[in-house]
Design a protein around this motif. Structure first.
Motif, PDB file in Angstrom:
ATOM      1  N   VAL A  28       0.854  -1.185   0.000  1.00  0.00           N
ATOM      2  CA  VAL A  28       0.000   0.000   0.000  1.00  0.00           C
ATOM      3  C   VAL A  28       0.889   1.234   0.000  1.00  0.00           C
ATOM      4  CG1 VAL A  28      -1.817   1.239   1.231  1.00  0.00           C
ATOM      5  CG2 VAL A  28      -1.745  -1.260   1.285  1.00  0.00           C
ATOM      6  N   GLU A  29       0.648   2.104  -0.955  1.00  0.00           N
ATOM      7  CA  GLU A  29       1.462   3.318  -1.025  1.00  0.00           C
ATOM      8  C   GLU A  29       0.584   4.533  -0.813  1.00  0.00           C
ATOM      9  OE1 GLU A  29       3.418   2.400  -4.631  1.00  0.00           O
ATOM     10  OE2 GLU A  29       4.856   1.143  -3.579  1.00  0.00           O
ATOM     11  N   GLY A  30       1.214   5.644  -0.518  1.00  0.00           N
ATOM     12  CA  GLY A  30       0.439   6.853  -0.247  1.00  0.00           C
ATOM     13  C   GLY A  30       0.975   7.489   1.010  1.00  0.00           C
ATOM     14  N   SER A  31       0.113   8.148   1.782  1.00  0.00           N
ATOM     15  CA  SER A  31       0.634   8.875   2.939  1.00  0.00           C
ATOM     16  C   SER A  31       1.141   7.908   4.007  1.00  0.00           C
ATOM     17  CB  SER A  31      -0.437   9.796   3.511  1.00  0.00           C
ATOM     18  OG  SER A  31      -1.574   9.022   3.811  1.00  0.00           O
ATOM     19  N   THR A  32       0.545   6.712   4.067  1.00  0.00           N
ATOM     20  CA  THR A  32       1.059   5.683   4.966  1.00  0.00           C
ATOM     21  C   THR A  32       1.465   4.496   4.106  1.00  0.00           C
ATOM     22  OG1 THR A  32      -0.485   6.364   6.657  1.00  0.00           O
ATOM     23  CG2 THR A  32       0.487   4.202   6.917  1.00  0.00           C
ATOM     24  N   GLU A  33       2.703   4.050   4.240  1.00  0.00           N
ATOM     25  CA  GLU A  33       3.141   2.948   3.388  1.00  0.00           C
ATOM     26  C   GLU A  33       3.341   1.684   4.205  1.00  0.00           C
ATOM     27  OE1 GLU A  33       6.306   3.974   0.777  1.00  0.00           O
ATOM     28  OE2 GLU A  33       5.116   5.608  -0.101  1.00  0.00           O
ATOM     29  N   TYR A  34       2.797   0.612   3.688  1.00  0.00           N
ATOM     30  CA  TYR A  34       2.974  -0.666   4.375  1.00  0.00           C
ATOM     31  C   TYR A  34       2.666  -1.808   3.422  1.00  0.00           C
ATOM     32  CZ  TYR A  34      -2.151  -0.341   4.853  1.00  0.00           C
ATOM     33  OH  TYR A  34      -3.495  -0.222   4.613  1.00  0.00           O
ATOM     34  N   ILE A  35       3.130  -2.997   3.833  1.00  0.00           N
ATOM     35  CA  ILE A  35       2.791  -4.201   3.084  1.00  0.00           C
ATOM     36  C   ILE A  35       1.809  -4.978   3.938  1.00  0.00           C
ATOM     37  CG2 ILE A  35       3.662  -6.354   2.117  1.00  0.00           C
ATOM     38  CD1 ILE A  35       6.420  -4.964   1.940  1.00  0.00           C
ATOM     39  N   GLN A  36       0.762  -5.489   3.336  1.00  0.00           N
ATOM     40  CA  GLN A  36      -0.165  -6.323   4.100  1.00  0.00           C
ATOM     41  C   GLN A  36      -0.242  -7.693   3.438  1.00  0.00           C
ATOM     42  OE1 GLN A  36      -4.099  -4.591   1.829  1.00  0.00           O
ATOM     43  NE2 GLN A  36      -3.948  -4.188   3.977  1.00  0.00           N
ATOM     44  N   LEU A  37      -0.164  -8.710   4.254  1.00  0.00           N
ATOM     45  CA  LEU A  37      -0.405 -10.073   3.780  1.00  0.00           C
ATOM     46  C   LEU A  37      -1.388 -10.671   4.779  1.00  0.00           C
ATOM     47  CD1 LEU A  37      -0.036 -12.584   2.113  1.00  0.00           C
ATOM     48  CD2 LEU A  37       2.108 -13.041   3.292  1.00  0.00           C
ATOM     49  N   LEU A  38      -2.649 -10.783   4.343  1.00  0.00           N
ATOM     50  CA  LEU A  38      -3.706 -11.176   5.271  1.00  0.00           C
ATOM     51  C   LEU A  38      -4.396 -12.446   4.792  1.00  0.00           C
ATOM     52  CD1 LEU A  38      -5.209  -7.590   5.707  1.00  0.00           C
ATOM     53  CD2 LEU A  38      -3.690  -8.789   7.290  1.00  0.00           C
ATOM     54  N   TYR A  39      -4.655 -13.335   5.723  1.00  0.00           N
ATOM     55  CA  TYR A  39      -5.258 -14.628   5.388  1.00  0.00           C
ATOM     56  C   TYR A  39      -6.599 -14.825   6.095  1.00  0.00           C
ATOM     57  CZ  TYR A  39      -0.601 -16.258   3.896  1.00  0.00           C
ATOM     58  OH  TYR A  39       0.600 -16.433   3.279  1.00  0.00           O
ATOM     59  N   VAL A  40      -7.537 -15.455   5.398  1.00  0.00           N
ATOM     60  CA  VAL A  40      -8.770 -15.926   6.032  1.00  0.00           C
ATOM     61  C   VAL A  40      -8.633 -17.437   6.209  1.00  0.00           C
ATOM     62  CG1 VAL A  40     -11.259 -16.212   5.813  1.00  0.00           C
ATOM     63  CG2 VAL A  40     -10.150 -14.136   4.945  1.00  0.00           C
ATOM     64  N   PRO A  41      -8.583 -17.926   7.455  1.00  0.00           N
ATOM     65  CA  PRO A  41      -8.415 -19.361   7.706  1.00  0.00           C
ATOM     66  C   PRO A  41      -9.655 -20.152   7.286  1.00  0.00           C
ATOM     67  CG  PRO A  41      -7.933 -18.065   9.675  1.00  0.00           C
ATOM     68  CD  PRO A  41      -8.590 -17.148   8.692  1.00  0.00           C
ATOM     69  N   ALA A  42      -9.464 -21.465   7.158  1.00  0.00           N
ATOM     70  CA  ALA A  42     -10.586 -22.327   6.778  1.00  0.00           C
ATOM     71  C   ALA A  42     -11.361 -22.813   7.991  1.00  0.00           C
ATOM     72  CB  ALA A  42     -10.078 -23.516   5.974  1.00  0.00           C
ATOM     73  N   HIS A  43     -10.764 -22.748   9.147  1.00  0.00           N
ATOM     74  CA  HIS A  43     -11.536 -23.153  10.326  1.00  0.00           C
ATOM     75  C   HIS A  43     -11.127 -22.372  11.564  1.00  0.00           C
ATOM     76  CE1 HIS A  43      -8.415 -25.622  12.215  1.00  0.00           C
ATOM     77  NE2 HIS A  43      -8.010 -25.761  10.984  1.00  0.00           N
ATOM     78  N   ALA A  44     -12.048 -22.345  12.511  1.00  0.00           N
ATOM     79  CA  ALA A  44     -11.862 -21.499  13.687  1.00  0.00           C
ATOM     80  C   ALA A  44     -10.886 -22.133  14.670  1.00  0.00           C
ATOM     81  CB  ALA A  44     -13.203 -21.283  14.372  1.00  0.00           C
ATOM     82  N   PRO A  45     -10.019 -21.340  15.285  1.00  0.00           N
ATOM     83  CA  PRO A  45      -9.137 -21.862  16.331  1.00  0.00           C
ATOM     84  C   PRO A  45      -9.954 -22.125  17.594  1.00  0.00           C
ATOM     85  CG  PRO A  45      -8.939 -19.494  16.218  1.00  0.00           C
ATOM     86  CD  PRO A  45      -9.859 -19.898  15.098  1.00  0.00           C
TER      87      PRO A  45
END
Ligand code: ADP
Length: 636
Positions: free
Chosen positions: A276-293
């Motif tokens: 993500v670029e712009g005024s705040t810069e960061y990398i995001q790697l986000l996952y949706v799991p297949a089952h609840a912990p």
């Protein structure tokens, strides 16, 4: 402590060790992933502590992990030059399980090996997984910054106890030596170890080194063999996965990275990887799991996103990065703007963090929307079509918390919700589906909450809706009533609980019906007054209703009040609930109600009517014995 000391494992550790060696047997090789992951964490910790104390590097700034083996001694060693362990840390960290929730976790083990192996994987067996392949583990360590004479040696056979003693160790960091069991000697192979490392640990951002091998011809040209040399080589990619370009990462690598950070053995349902670029810069790697912990419902603990700043690990479970209702999301945020010494407190106030949180929330909702869209997309694969339902079965109830927590995304969240209804047994009905099926003249989206779907579905309060063929959404998740109280309408149509207030079917009721109801109320007034008097300790009001068809009576909450069912649930959970009496509604057409007026048992009948209404919605009469007595008196 110079002398050898023998100490016992905490009871839970002993239990866990037993389980590890017995249930993870079919997936032995993960021990290497776990130990390399610990080594990598130790290096992350050193890098972090050294931010404020550069001397900790002790002239050895290159952090790395070395994996080596000795065929004759049948040992395999994983060594790092990370933060190391002090003597006390070795005793504490390798002899107890510090994690909160251990007891709860142990309680959930079923004895079924396969299911337990999954749970253990989620919990993260970490260090103890070494005992899957070793019958003895020796750890030697020295904490960064302490003198060489304060090293520690920790040895255990993985049964009930371990030994610790002081040693002199020049080298900073930790080496873990596994004395392999006879059935695990195949790990004494460069080829095998390399292939496991590339499978599980390629993305570890530190170099993992192994000794180079060379072909050595046999004497007189009679065969030859691979022999290890003294030279070390790097055997992994050694760059943080999320910092690489998307096109260089395979789905398998994404999935493997997920498994590593989540301790979940099942592949994730979806992920999003963005710079993500712009005024705040960061990398995001986000996952949706297949089952609840197992600890999904622990709102205090389960944040799943790790925070890095310019590739330096800062903290696990950074709860400020996503709202609580998205606590099932796992992943990494790597910021370019935050200071390296950022604390949890600072995170709460940072504007950059707020931007990251908003951006990441949108990204997660986007992933969910894509999954939901695939449900009905013609060109979607069968697997993709089923994903949202899978997600919803695991996390739908958590998502609903968002209605109370995230007002900015109300509309997007409402579209993602699914419910069972009087026409659908499984939670597949969206508000939009419901609206598209609304009857001519219907002005509200009707719903009912119950302790179970079956209880909701069979509630007497639905009788008139069923008779008129009006669909009602059925809700039985604990959060439903609370969550729905934050949603007044969907796309311009108000939401209306059928268990609250008087039913107003609006133009669904014809003039004749309205008139009949009014007349009934008039004629019935003296009986109502008598009922009110008889039940004045139980009901705040008694009135005639048009919502019942087959049942004589039902209980409803006053408008805006809490339903009797929610009140009961809160009470069971030990919470204080204001004592607001329900309203008793009676069906003036019912034979039992008609009989009331002339009955000489008026009082008994009135109480039975009330208690039965309570029973019908899953409650219990305040005085069950009195109820039984009254019914029996009438039966005789
Ligand atoms: P976890 O890593 O999930 O906390 P482990 O059982 O793997 O659980 O490890 C327990 C603790 O032992 C770790 O939290 C860490 O403090 C310590 N530890 C394990 N391996 C190392 C290592 N290579 N260097 C320093 N400390 C370590």
């Amino acid at each position: 402590m110079t002398q050898k000391q023998t100490l016992s494992f905490q009871a839970e550790v002993a239990q866990l060790l037993h389980l590890v060696t017995h249930s993870l047997y079919s997936n032995k090789e993960i021990f290497l992933r776990e130990l390399i992951s610990n080594a990598s964490d130790a290096c992350d910790k050193l890098r972090f502590e050294a931010l404020n104390n550069n001397a900790l590097y002790e002239d050895q700034p290159g952090l790395e992990v070395r994996v080596s083996f000795d065929k004759d001694a049948k040992t395999l060693t994983i060594a790092d030059n990370g933060i190391g362990l002090s003597q006390q840390e070795a005793i504490d960290n390798l002899g107890t399980i510090a994690k909160s929730g251990t007891k709860e976790f142990m309680g959930r083990l079923s004895g079924d090996q396969k299911a337990d192996a999954q749970l253990i994987g989620q919990f993260g067996v970490g260090f103890y997984s070494g005992f899957i392949v070793a019958d003895k583990i020796a750890v030697e360590s020295r904490r960064a910054g302490v003198p060489a004479e304060e090293g520690v040696r920790w040895v255990s056979g993985g049964a009930g106890d371990f030994e610790v003693e002081t040693i002199t160790r020049e080298q900073r960091g930790t080496s873990v030596t596994l004395h392999l069991r006879d059935d695990a000697l195949d790990y004494l192979s460069t080829w095998k170890l390399k292939s496991i490392i590339s499978k599980y640990s390629d993305h570890i951002s530190l170099p993992i080194l192994m000794r180079k091998e060379e072909w050595k011809e046999g004497e007189d040209n009679k065969g030859g063999e691979m022999v290890t040399t003294d030279e070390w080589e790097t055997v992994n990619q050694a760059s943080a996965l999320w910092s690489r370009s998307k096109k260089d990462i395979t789905p398998e690598q994404y999935a493997e990275f997920y498994k590593q950070i989540s301790h979940d053995q099942q592949a994730p349902l979806a992920w999003a990887h963005n710079r993500v670029e712009g005024s705040t810069e960061y990398i995001q790697l986000l996952y949706v799991p297949a089952h609840a912990p197992f600890d999904l419902w622990n709102r205090d603990k389960a944040a799943g996103v790790k925070l890095y700043v310019k590739r330096v690990f800062i903290m696990d479970e950074a709860e400020a990065l996503l709202p609580t209702y998205l606590r099932f999301v796992k992943g990494v945020i790597d910021s370019s703007d935050l200071p390296l010494n950022v604390s949890r407190e600072l995170l709460q106030e940072s504007r950059d963090v707020k931007a990251i949180r908003d951006g990441s929330t949108k990204r997660v909702l986007g992933m969910l929307e894509d999954m939901a869209k695939a449900e009905t997309a013609e060109d979607a694969s069968e697997e993709d079509k089923g994903k949202y339902a899978k997600f919803y079965a695991e996390f739908g109830a958590v998502l609903k918390e968002g209605l109370g927590e995230d007002f900015a995304n109300h509309e997007r969240l409402a579209k993602l919700l699914r419910f069972a209804s009087t026409t659908a047994d499984t939670p597949t009905v969206s508000f939009a589906d419901y609206k598209s099926r609304m009857k001519e003249g219907q002005e509200a989206i009707y719903y009912i909450t119950g302790e179970t779907l079956a209880a909701a579905k069979n509630s007497p309060q639905l009788e008139v809706f069923r008779k008129k063929g009006i669909e009602v959404l059925l809700m039985a998740d604990r959060v439903d009533e609370w969550a729905l109280s934050h949603l007044n309408e969907f796309d311009g149509t108000p939401l209306q609980s059928v268990a609250k207030g008087a039913v107003d079917l609006g133009s669904l009721q014809d003039e004749a019906e309205k008139k009949a109801a009014e007349e009934a109320a008039e004629v019935f007034k003296p009986v109502l007054d008598k009922l009110k008097e008889a039940l004045k300790d139980k009901a705040q009001d008694v009135r005639v209703t048009s919502r019942l068809v087959d049942s004589p009576a039902c209980l409803v909450a006053s408008d805006g009040g809490m339903s009797t069912q929610l009140a009961r649930m809160l009470k069971q959970a030990g919470q204080k609930v204001p004592d607001i009496l329900p309203v008793l509604e009676v069906n003036a057409d019912h034979a039992l109600v008609k009989k009331l007026e002339s009955s000489e048992h008026f009082d008994d009948l009135a109480h039975i009517l009330f208690d039965q209404a309570l029973l019908a919605e899953g409650g219990l009469p305040a005085d069950p014995a009195a109820y039984v007595k009254r019914v029996n008196a009438l039966l005789v």
